[in-house]
Every structure is written in C-alpha cells, then in structure tokens.
Design a protein around this motif. Structure first.
Motif, PDB file in Angstrom:
ATOM      1  N   TYR A  97       0.835  -1.201   0.000  1.00 24.34           N
ATOM      2  CA  TYR A  97       0.000   0.000   0.000  1.00 24.34           C
ATOM      3  C   TYR A  97       0.872   1.253   0.000  1.00 24.34           C
ATOM      4  N   ASP A 127      -0.364   0.999  -4.508  1.00 25.82           N
ATOM      5  CA  ASP A 127      -1.536   1.863  -4.563  1.00 25.82           C
ATOM      6  C   ASP A 127      -1.104   3.309  -4.798  1.00 25.82           C
ATOM      7  N   ARG A 167      -9.478   1.202  -2.140  1.00 26.74           N
ATOM      8  CA  ARG A 167      -8.028   1.269  -2.298  1.00 26.74           C
ATOM      9  C   ARG A 167      -7.435  -0.138  -2.129  1.00 26.74           C
ATOM     10  N   HIS A 169      -5.130  -1.899  -0.092  1.00 28.77           N
ATOM     11  CA  HIS A 169      -4.463  -1.735   1.196  1.00 28.77           C
ATOM     12  C   HIS A 169      -3.645  -2.973   1.573  1.00 28.77           C
ATOM     13  N   ASN A 363     -11.959  -1.307   1.445  1.00 25.00           N
ATOM     14  CA  ASN A 363     -10.695  -1.526   0.756  1.00 25.00           C
ATOM     15  C   ASN A 363     -10.472  -2.992   0.401  1.00 25.00           C
TER      16      ASN A 363
END
Length: 419
Positions: A97, A127, A167, A169, A363
């Motif tokens: 991440y 990310d 996202r 993560h 996430n």
C-alpha cells in the motif's frame, strides 16, 4: 393570524434556522478537527517517533506442513523479505500500500530490479493514493519489471460506488510459491525501527493462499499491456490456514465475518491488537456479548496513533466498551500498527485489515486465518509482551476526562465513517 398565514410565516424561518444550525455544526466540526490536528502536529514536532518497545523473537512454528514465523520488528521482517527476493529463481509477486522513497524503500526497489535482470519474473503492485507523496521518479521501473499502479482516480469516488472506489491496502510478497509474507508492514525506514507492527512469513505449501490472492487481484485489475498470470490450483488443501480477502469490486467482505464468528464462539479470551479501532455496531455487539458471558475481551490500541482524527472519532465508543466489560490497553511510546487477533488458544488472524469502515467494507484487504494451538500460544505471548508496554484505561479515568474533550469527541464522532 390564520393557520395558513402562520405556516407561510413560520416555514422560511424554520428552514433558515435548520440551515444555519447545520452550517454552525459543520463549522464546529471543522474547528474541532483543525484544533486536534494542530495540537497533534505540535506534539509530533516535539516528540519524534520512538523506537523503544519490547519485542517477541521470530521463531518458525509448523502448521499444516508449513513453517509460520511471526515478526514484530520491521528490520527483522525486511531482512527476511529481502533475502527471499535475492534467492528468487522463478518469480516474485510484490504488493504494498505504501512504499517510501527512502533507504529501505530504495533497497527493495533495487533488489526487485536485480531479480528481474537475472531472469526472474517480477510483478509489482502499489496503490497510487497510498504513495501520493512519493516522488514520481521512484515509481518508474525498467521494462523488465511488470508494474501495476493501482489507480489514484476511480469513478466510484463520485457516485459513492464501493465497487469502484476501494483502495488496495494489501501487503503481500510471494517468492517462487515457496515463501510468502503478509501483514501490517508497509515499506519504509519509519516502519523498520519506530513502529510496532506484525507480519507473518509462510514457508511451504500453504504459501498458495497468498500466491493465489496476488494472481487473482492482478488478473482482475490488469491493463491490456499487463501479462496474464497463470491461475494455478492448490497442490494440497488444509483448512488450518486460509486466506480471507475483502474485495469491494465483488462486494465480498469476509474478514469482518471471520472476526464476528470467532468472537461468537469464544469461551475464554479474545485478544485484539489494532492500529485503528472503530468497530461498527455488529462488531461491537459481538465483543460485548462475549464479555457478558464471561469472556476476557482485551483490545490493544495506540494511545495516540498517526491518524489522530481517527482516534478522536473512535473515543465515543470507549464508554460502552468499558461499561460492557471490554478492557482497553493503550500502547505507549510507539505506534502499534498491527492487525491481529487470537481467540481461545485456537483461532488466530494476521493480516492487513483494520477494524474500521474503510478496511472492513471499503478496501481490498487480506488476512490469514489460522486454526492451530501452537501459533495461538505464540500470539498470546506476543500480546502479553505488548501489554508490558501498555497501560490499562479504566472507566473511572475515562469518566473524569475534561469537558472540552467530551465536546470534541462528540463533534468528531461522525467522521468515523471516513476511516
């Protein structure tokens, strides 16, 4: 005054009162957030991140024919990860991440490039949001490395579509299908020495759980220029180790359910360690039900995390927890960032998932669930070691906190949905 006339007179005034009231509340929340953030920024300048905290030695434990090693110190797990990359012969899957452009981050990048140069297939995912402040030059790789930059802009951010806004993560490393790593550690110098986190290494056939998780994610999100990875079935099955993956694009969030099921089964103890702890109603309910039937429920969190607004947004839950028999332990002198739990000496989870809305229902996350007494005993030892560097928050202390703190907590509590 006639009723209809009174209504015409009253309605605009009510609307104005409601509008001004909402604006006043919003301004108060912004002021509270700015004050908390400002005070915390001054504290961080005066008190740089510390690195003095007790550690638990990493020792391999056999589970389901694989060697599992729990790491509680960044330098130790980074050394093991870099060793695995240097010894890679066929392929490396690397996913993070946050990946800092600092001495630690540059060493990882250098070893991944070297592996690719000697003919190893190297696949990297990071990310874009998590690395927003990382220089663009650091994110450039030679063509020999296959890189997926999980996009910063996702269309669901406008429409509040969870399927298209989550996202990445996760933190995963897999080498040759023989060694795998997963846990809370991002890549960077700060995490190497100053944060208390937990990562797990798996050596043996159960690495497939992490290997398969990376392959599925890559193939789902790859662009046309990315090669497709082979989808390999497991050579052996053993239910004692299983990956649990949150995937917002598929609307699957099993990590939350795994925690709740484990707590519902608990008879003796539940030990949870979290960097950010903002449980939802069902999660909190499972904890309180366990405590009511006599289970020893303990939650270890940082006294002050690196996201101070998340701390304040969570604090309105403390009274219910303390009155309900859940004990809260505040970690001292360092940021504890681990995402682990162990229940009744039988069930353990280690992974990337925080107990907050973003991780539980927002996430992409991955945890390993482990059903084994030996690893559970080790995680109980880790928890006991961490408690030597924590203090118990009592209900009496919490009830005696300053009035302004209570006001700030109430104003910031709605922000819990942002974390």
């Amino acid at each position: 005054m006639k009723l209809s006339t009174a209504r015409r007179w009253l309605r605009p005034r009510v609307r104005r009162a409601v509008t001004w009231g909402a604006l006043g509340l919003a301004c108060a929340q912004v002021a509270a957030a700015a004050t908390v953030w400002g005070v915390d920024s001054l504290r961080k300048r005066r008190e740089p991140p510390g690195g003095e905290f007790p550690l638990t030695e990493p020792v391999p434990i056999d589970v389901a024919g694989s060697a599992l090693t729990v790491y509680t110190y960044g330098e130790d797990v980074y050394a093991a990860m870099l060793e695995a990359i240097r010894e890679a012969k066929h392929y490396v899957f690397f996913e993070s991440y946050i990946w800092k452009d600092d001495p630690v981050g540059r060493e990882f990048k250098r070893e991944l490039i070297r592996a690719a140069e000697r003919g190893v297939q190297v696949f990297v995912i990071f990310d874009s949001f998590g690395n927003l402040v990382v220089p663009r030059s650091f994110k450039r790789f030679p063509d020999s490395v296959h890189v997926m930059r999980f996009p910063l802009w996702r269309p669901g951010l406008i429409t509040f579509n969870i399927r298209k806004s989550g996202r990445d993560h996760r933190k995963i490393l897999v080498v040759d299908g023989e060694r795998g790593f997963v846990g809370g550690y991002n890549i960077g110098q700060l995490y190497a020495t100053s944060w208390r986190d937990t990562h797990l290494q798996v050596r043996g056939p159960q690495v497939w759980e992490l290997d398969n998780a990376f392959v599925d994610f890559w193939n789902e999100h790859r662009r046309p220029h990315h090669p497709e990875l082979e989808d390999r079935g497991a050579l052996s099955w053993d239910a004692r180790i299983q990956s649990t993956q949150n995937s917002p694009s598929s609307m699957l969030f099993p990590v939350r359910g795994a925690y709740i099921k484990a707590m519902d089964r608990a008879q003796h103890h539940i030990y949870i360690t979290q960097g950010y702890f903002i449980p939802d109603t069902e999660f909190l309910g499972a904890m309180l039900r366990s405590a009511r039937r006599g289970v020893d429920v303990r939650v270890l969190i940082p006294e002050v995390s690196n996201h101070v607004l998340a701390d304040w947004a969570a604090r309105t839950l403390y009274r219910r927890m303390l009155e309900g028999g859940v004990t809260i332990w505040l970690y001292q002198g360092a940021m504890v960032h681990a995402k682990t739990a162990t229940v009744d000496g039988r069930w353990t989870t280690i992974g990337t998932t925080n107990i907050d809305r973003l991780s539980l229902v927002g996430n992409f996350e991955i945890n390993l669930e482990i059903y084994d007494e030996a690893i559970a005993r080790h995680m109980e030892k880790v928890f006991a070691t961490d408690l030597t560097n924590a203090r118990l928050l009592t209900l009496e202390e919490w009830e005696s906190r300053p009035f302004l703190n209570r006001v700030g907590e109430r104003l910031l509590h709605p922000l819990r949905f942002l974390f």
